[in-house]
Write an enzyme that holds these catalytic residues in place. Structure first.
Site, PDB file in Angstrom:
ATOM      1  N   SER A 173     -32.732  25.315 -19.404  1.00 41.20           N
ATOM      2  CA  SER A 173     -32.889  24.433 -20.555  1.00 41.20           C
ATOM      3  C   SER A 173     -32.407  25.088 -21.857  1.00 41.20           C
ATOM      4  CB  SER A 173     -34.362  24.006 -20.651  1.00 41.20           C
ATOM      5  OG  SER A 173     -34.559  23.017 -21.625  1.00 41.20           O
ATOM      6  N   ASP A 211     -19.104  29.950 -24.095  1.00 41.01           N
ATOM      7  CA  ASP A 211     -17.990  29.036 -24.382  1.00 41.01           C
ATOM      8  C   ASP A 211     -17.235  29.418 -25.646  1.00 41.01           C
ATOM      9  OD1 ASP A 211     -18.767  27.676 -22.152  1.00 41.01           O
ATOM     10  OD2 ASP A 211     -19.119  25.756 -23.137  1.00 41.01           O
ATOM     11  N   LYS A 234     -30.768  23.057 -15.950  1.00 41.28           N
ATOM     12  CA  LYS A 234     -31.507  21.929 -16.536  1.00 41.28           C
ATOM     13  C   LYS A 234     -30.790  21.501 -17.813  1.00 41.28           C
ATOM     14  CE  LYS A 234     -35.890  20.328 -18.425  1.00 41.28           C
ATOM     15  NZ  LYS A 234     -35.288  19.789 -19.663  1.00 41.28           N
TER      16      LYS A 234
END
Length: 523
Positions: A288, A299, A313
């Site tokens: 999460s 990224d 999640k």
């Protein structure tokens, strides 16, 4: 039935102008059908029924057919769930454990209500408001209920203290007790800081920045951010921490759902960790909000991710509160990393068993031991935003540097000793008997860490207690493999009880394969 109508209205109010929701109460509407069913059961069923429970069961039944993370919680469950995230609860302020049906104070919270009246580590609380809690096999939850209470209320405690003949009585005024979400921070190597975040709550960002400032004062240039076993929490806390690492206007995360428009969270460029190297540590229990931070750093090519594939999640829940304190946490959107990856792993609606077994399936398929066992579809391929490295969505964050699960670290003997609380109880007893002597001998943690060794007599005591409970090594080889990790764990537990969790992790991290891999990469 009123509860269901309140729920519908709450959804309408909470969605606001972002979505058009039409409530149909016509004769053939699903809501009318549900209302008639509830009224029929309440008024006509052969036996009496609890109408409140009937409605709650109906809500749970609807929720169970949705995704794995939408949930309904009663008022009591909601309060217990929110306390760690909100950053505080109201009580007497002690860390404790149960030793032979007696509450043993591990440490009072610094400047908390118990410390202020003179309660000390090693004290045994035997009664609360004249109700005995020692030697009566009272459940731990029941003891906690008696110790906690509204701020400003008083509770009378009878305490037995080593070296004092009489029972001591203290009146403690309950207060707000902070709940820390940051497990540890320290200088792990010259120039390198280490911060471990256990969850993301209302106070996490403040705790994190306190740790960053303290470590910078000690010469930190680079950081190991440990998110192992971090199950997530508040999205906003994750965004604020990711902001500290990223340049102005860098995308951190975005959310989007069927009824919710795309919402982007971008860095402001005012962080204190814009320079320096970063390693993020994750494992299969990282989930999460922790995956949001990891995904943003990966990224944006800001740091190196080390460990094993995270939980996966990627669903956003919105709380819908009822007047009685109960709550629905309803999934309204997916979140996506800056490269456009959806981290949510696949699931079948209503099939919780298959979803819960997914980690076991990773174990069976060999994924936890070899990165080559993990296969991603080309349709899930994405690219990092600066170096254009290949990354994949569709089920957790895959680390840049894979670390296999070390099954040799925990022998079957060690697992059984731990499961029966034999190790923990032996540690509590040892520290209780030797606290003053240890504090006198070791003036600092550094001195303790360098010179202290677990006595062989304590190891023998653990093995003897294990034998009493029919827990024995299969052979000499298993015993030989068990002892080094057992001694290390015991030393860390002693350090935790004499100091705090940062000292505990300073010891155990030197044997943690994921931390060791990061330290190898540093070198």
């Amino acid at each position: 039935m009123k509860k269901l109508l309140f729920a519908a209205l709450a959804i309408l109010i909470s969605l606001g102008t972002s979505a058009q929701v039409h409530l149909n109460f016509g004769e053939n509407s699903p809501l009318r059908k549900l209302q008639i069913a509830e009224m029929a059961i309440t008024n006509l069923y052969v036996d009496s029924v609890d109408e409140n429970k009937l409605v709650e069961d109906g809500i749970r039944g609807m929720i169970e057919k949705l995704d794995p993370h939408s949930a309904y919680t009663s008022a009591k469950e909601t309060k217990a769930m929110n306390e760690p995230l909100q950053g505080s609860f109201e009580g007497i302020g002690v860390q404790f454990n149960m030793v032979q049906d007696t509450l043993l104070v591990i440490q009072p919270v610094i400047n908390g209500p118990s410390e202020r009246v003179g309660i000390m580590a090693g004290d045994r609380i035997i009664s609360v408001n004249d109700t005995a809690i020692a030697g009566v096999k009272m459940a731990k939850e029941e003891i906690m209920r008696r110790l906690r209470g509204p701020k400003g209320t008083k509770v009378r405690l009878n305490i037995v203290r080593r070296g004092i003949k009489d029972v001591l009585t203290f009146t403690v005024t309950r207060d707000k007790i902070p709940v820390k979400t940051l497990d540890a921070y320290y200088m792990i190597r010259p120039g390198w800081g280490y911060i471990r975040i256990g969850s993301f709550g209302a106070t996490t960002y403040h705790e994190f920045m306190e740790a960053v400032n303290a470590l910078k004062a000690k010469g930190m240039n680079d950081l190991i951010l440990d998110l192992e076993d971090n199950g997530g929490g508040y999205l906003q806390a994750a965004v604020m921490i990711a902001n500290e690492f990223l340049q102005r206007n860098d995308l951190i995360v975005y959310t989007q759902g069927r009824r919710t428009e795309r919402q982007e969270f971008r860095a402001q460029g005012n962080g204190k960790l814009l320079n320096g190297k970063v390693f993020v540590l994750i494992n299969e229990f990282t989930a999460s909000a922790a995956e949001i931070v990891t995904g943003a750093i990966q990224d944006q090519d800001r740091g190196v991710v080390v460990g094993r594939r995270s939980f996966g999640k990627g669903l956003v829940q919105r709380p819908i509160e009822f007047k009685d304190g109960s709550m629905i946490r309803l999934t309204i959107a997916h979140y996506y990393t800056p490269a456009g990856r959806c981290i949510q792993k696949p699931y079948t609606k209503g099939d919780m068993k298959d979803y819960e077994m997914e980690l076991d399936n990773r174990y069976k398929h060999g994924e936890l031991y070899s990165a080559d066992s993990i296969h991603f579809s080309d349709s899930l391929k994405c690219y990092t935003l600066r170096k254009h490295r290949v990354v994949y969505g569709g089920g957790g964050i895959m680390p840049d540097e894979f670390v296999p699960l070390d099954t040799t670290q925990y022998t079957n003997l060690h697992r059984q000793l731990a499961a029966k609380s034999i190790i923990l109880n032996a540690n509590l007893k040892y520290v209780d008997n030797n606290r003053k002597a240890l504090q006198k001998k070791y003036a600092s943690f550094e001195d303790f860490n360098k010179h202290f060794e677990i006595p062989q007599s304590l190891v023998d005591e653990i093995l003897a207690e294990g034998a009493k409970q029919k827990i024995k090594p299969k052979n000499d080889a298993e015993l030989k493999r068990t002892l080094p990790y057992l001694k290390m764990q015991m030393k860390a537990l002693v350090a935790r009880d004499l100091w705090d969790m940062s000292e505990y992790f300073q010891i155990v991290n030197e044997s943690n394969p994921i931390v060791k891999k990061a330290l190898q990469l540093i070198r």
